[in-house]
Design an enzyme around this catalytic site. Structure first.
Site, PDB file in Angstrom:
ATOM      1  N   ARG A  91     -30.770   2.227  -4.037  1.00  0.00           N
ATOM      2  CA  ARG A  91     -29.858   1.104  -4.360  1.00  0.00           C
ATOM      3  C   ARG A  91     -30.015   0.013  -3.325  1.00  0.00           C
ATOM      4  O   ARG A  91     -30.055   0.278  -2.129  1.00  0.00           O
ATOM      5  CB  ARG A  91     -28.412   1.602  -4.383  1.00  0.00           C
ATOM      6  CG  ARG A  91     -27.403   0.472  -4.548  1.00  0.00           C
ATOM      7  CD  ARG A  91     -25.985   0.979  -4.714  1.00  0.00           C
ATOM      8  NE  ARG A  91     -25.821   1.649  -5.991  1.00  0.00           N
ATOM      9  CZ  ARG A  91     -24.804   2.467  -6.284  1.00  0.00           C
ATOM     10  NH1 ARG A  91     -23.880   2.717  -5.388  1.00  0.00           N
ATOM     11  NH2 ARG A  91     -24.734   3.026  -7.469  1.00  0.00           N
ATOM     12  N   ALA A 104     -20.899  -1.825  -6.419  1.00  0.00           N
ATOM     13  CA  ALA A 104     -22.291  -1.580  -6.835  1.00  0.00           C
ATOM     14  C   ALA A 104     -22.398  -0.313  -7.679  1.00  0.00           C
ATOM     15  O   ALA A 104     -23.398  -0.114  -8.371  1.00  0.00           O
ATOM     16  CB  ALA A 104     -23.180  -1.460  -5.598  1.00  0.00           C
ATOM     17  N   TYR A 136     -15.937   6.782 -11.158  1.00  0.00           N
ATOM     18  CA  TYR A 136     -15.484   5.678 -10.301  1.00  0.00           C
ATOM     19  C   TYR A 136     -16.146   4.372 -10.758  1.00  0.00           C
ATOM     20  O   TYR A 136     -15.496   3.335 -10.886  1.00  0.00           O
ATOM     21  CB  TYR A 136     -15.847   6.011  -8.846  1.00  0.00           C
ATOM     22  CG  TYR A 136     -15.695   4.879  -7.855  1.00  0.00           C
ATOM     23  CD1 TYR A 136     -14.467   4.557  -7.303  1.00  0.00           C
ATOM     24  CD2 TYR A 136     -16.814   4.126  -7.453  1.00  0.00           C
ATOM     25  CE1 TYR A 136     -14.343   3.517  -6.387  1.00  0.00           C
ATOM     26  CE2 TYR A 136     -16.696   3.097  -6.530  1.00  0.00           C
ATOM     27  CZ  TYR A 136     -15.462   2.794  -6.002  1.00  0.00           C
ATOM     28  OH  TYR A 136     -15.342   1.769  -5.090  1.00  0.00           O
ATOM     29  N   THR A 160     -32.180   5.666  -0.765  1.00  0.00           N
ATOM     30  CA  THR A 160     -32.040   4.370  -0.079  1.00  0.00           C
ATOM     31  C   THR A 160     -30.717   3.687  -0.437  1.00  0.00           C
ATOM     32  O   THR A 160     -30.194   3.841  -1.536  1.00  0.00           O
ATOM     33  CB  THR A 160     -33.195   3.418  -0.454  1.00  0.00           C
ATOM     34  OG1 THR A 160     -33.312   3.374  -1.879  1.00  0.00           O
ATOM     35  CG2 THR A 160     -34.501   3.870   0.158  1.00  0.00           C
ATOM     36  N   ASP A 178       0.867  -1.187   0.000  1.00  0.00           N
ATOM     37  CA  ASP A 178       0.000   0.000   0.000  1.00  0.00           C
ATOM     38  C   ASP A 178       0.900   1.233   0.000  1.00  0.00           C
ATOM     39  O   ASP A 178       2.110   1.133   0.223  1.00  0.00           O
ATOM     40  CB  ASP A 178      -0.903   0.002   1.257  1.00  0.00           C
ATOM     41  CG  ASP A 178      -2.160   0.860   1.085  1.00  0.00           C
ATOM     42  OD1 ASP A 178      -2.020   2.062   0.809  1.00  0.00           O
ATOM     43  OD2 ASP A 178      -3.276   0.325   1.238  1.00  0.00           O
ATOM     44  N   LYS A 208     -17.763   7.121   4.453  1.00  0.00           N
ATOM     45  CA  LYS A 208     -19.059   6.810   3.839  1.00  0.00           C
ATOM     46  C   LYS A 208     -20.179   7.037   4.864  1.00  0.00           C
ATOM     47  O   LYS A 208     -19.915   7.285   6.041  1.00  0.00           O
ATOM     48  CB  LYS A 208     -19.036   5.375   3.330  1.00  0.00           C
ATOM     49  CG  LYS A 208     -17.848   5.182   2.397  1.00  0.00           C
ATOM     50  CD  LYS A 208     -17.832   3.835   1.779  1.00  0.00           C
ATOM     51  CE  LYS A 208     -18.558   3.900   0.464  1.00  0.00           C
ATOM     52  NZ  LYS A 208     -18.703   2.603  -0.165  1.00  0.00           N
TER      53      LYS A 208
END
Ligand code: NAD
Length: 336
Positions: free
Chosen positions: A297, A135, A165, A233, A38, A208
């Site tokens: 979603r 997703a 993205y 959602t 990383d 998030k």
């Protein structure tokens, strides 16, 4: 690397990040020899990796040297989590699009190119690669309604992700599948749906919704701000469930892409109320303008259920309370 010859070996790219650091811990608990790589060490714990390389994976030469474990020919497994990542405040403003696309596409391309060359050099093909898609690849037009019935894997096309993205993730899914077809590299691809939990980013702009909401509730006296009307959602999956499903996918012969998510869909207002209630606060919700993402979603888990027999066990409120307690500790220690 003496003594490693009889152990399973794994390389985790993005091992300093949220999901990568949890995956390193899990692989170590299973008795693997693990190398992590990383730009940075994990933010909230030490790394459990046997060997940790600090390197920029968007530079080809770095990836080439990291994926060659020297002496054991090739890793058994590689987990590719390294990417530019964030919540709505990072991904949906449009300000970071070129950085997101350049960095993430280069890492994925470098990995596949380097692994192909390594396989040719040693005349082997034993390394299976996991790719963490999202997703966010699903088309905007399937997510206009708050009552989303759940996104099926086949909903991905005709493609129309609502962010760059998401486009990069979709392109990279296809690149992993192309190297699987033409270069015979074994791959497994998951589309993660909003993973959350302890040791995830909780402030600074890349956090998030669940982490941001916990932090706001912890710090607020009277009210918390919510972007938009809060009726949008989402579903959220607890980190331990994500790691379990990912390991099962890697152990299976199924390539995917497959959803790894929860079907417990809530509005952002409901998420705030769950946290408000747990905190025993009576904060009002103040709706303000902000980056929103899609309107509705949810994950459809039929495919993963039929292929791997997997479904999440944990309710959102159980996962949130563990996350809340961890963030409360971070806030206390940081004096914010
Ligand atoms: P994260 O930001 O915590 O971890 C990503 C790591 O990649 C970071 O530690 C970062 O330093 C590293 N990285 C970025 N560019 C690099 C570079 N050039 N060289 C070396 N390292 C680099 O993110 P996460 O939540 O752990 O997500 C892991 C993966 O899963 C990402 O690919 C993300 O897109 C995907 N994903 C995550 C979620 C989620 O809800 N967390 C949802 C869908 C998909």
């Amino acid at each position: 690397m003496e003594g490693v010859k009889n152990m399973k070996t794994a390389l985790v790219l993005g091992a300093g990040g949220f999901i990568g650091s949890h995956m390193v811990r899990r692989l170590k608990s299973e008795g693997c020899w693990v190398r992590g790589a990383d730009l940075k060490y994990p933010d909230f714990s030490i790394s459990f990796a046997d060997h940790f390389v600090i390197a920029d994976l968007s530079v080809y030469e770095n990836v080439e040297s990291i994926i060659d474990p020297m002496g054991i020919a090739a890793f058994d497994e590689i987990y590719q989590f390294a990417a530019d990542m964030g919540g709505a405040g990072y991904i949906f403003t449009g300000l970071n699009d070129s950085q997101i696309m350049e960095n993430s596409a280069l890492i994925n391309l470098n990995l596949l190119r380097a692994q192909s060359r390594l396989n040719a050099k040693y005349d082997i093909n034993k390394t299976k690669i996991f790719y963490s898609s999202s997703a966010c690849i699903y088309p905007d037009y399937k997510q206009l309604d708050v009552d989303n019935p759940g996104l099926k894997e086949s909903d991905a096309y005709p493609a129309d992700p609502d962010s760059e993205y998401g486009w990069e993730k979709l392109f990279s899914e296809r690149m992993f599948l192309a190297f699987n077809r033409n270069n015979k590299i074994p791959v497994a691809i998951a589309r993660y749906h909003n993973i959350y939990g302890p040791e995830g980013t909780w402030d600074g702009g890349k956090e998030k919704a669940p982490a941001a909401m916990c932090r706001k509730v912890i710090q607020a006296e009277d009210s918390i701000e919510i972007w938009g009307d809060g009726e949008q959602t989402r579903s959220f999956l607890y980190i331990d469930e994500c790691i379990e499903a990912t390991r099962r996918l890697m152990e299976s012969g199924f390539t995917g892409p497959v959803n790894i998510g929860s079907e417990e869909m809530v509005t952002i207002n409901q998420l705030a109320e769950i946290i408000n209630k747990y905190a025993n606060k009576n904060l009002s919700l103040e709706h303000i303008a902000g980056p929103l993402g899609v309107r509705g979603r949810n994950s459809d888990n039929n495919l993963i259920n039929s292929k791997l027999g997997w479904a999440p066990n944990e309710s959102l409120s159980d996962g949130i309370l563990r996350t809340y307690d961890w963030i409360a500790e971070q806030v206390k220690n940081s004096n914010k």
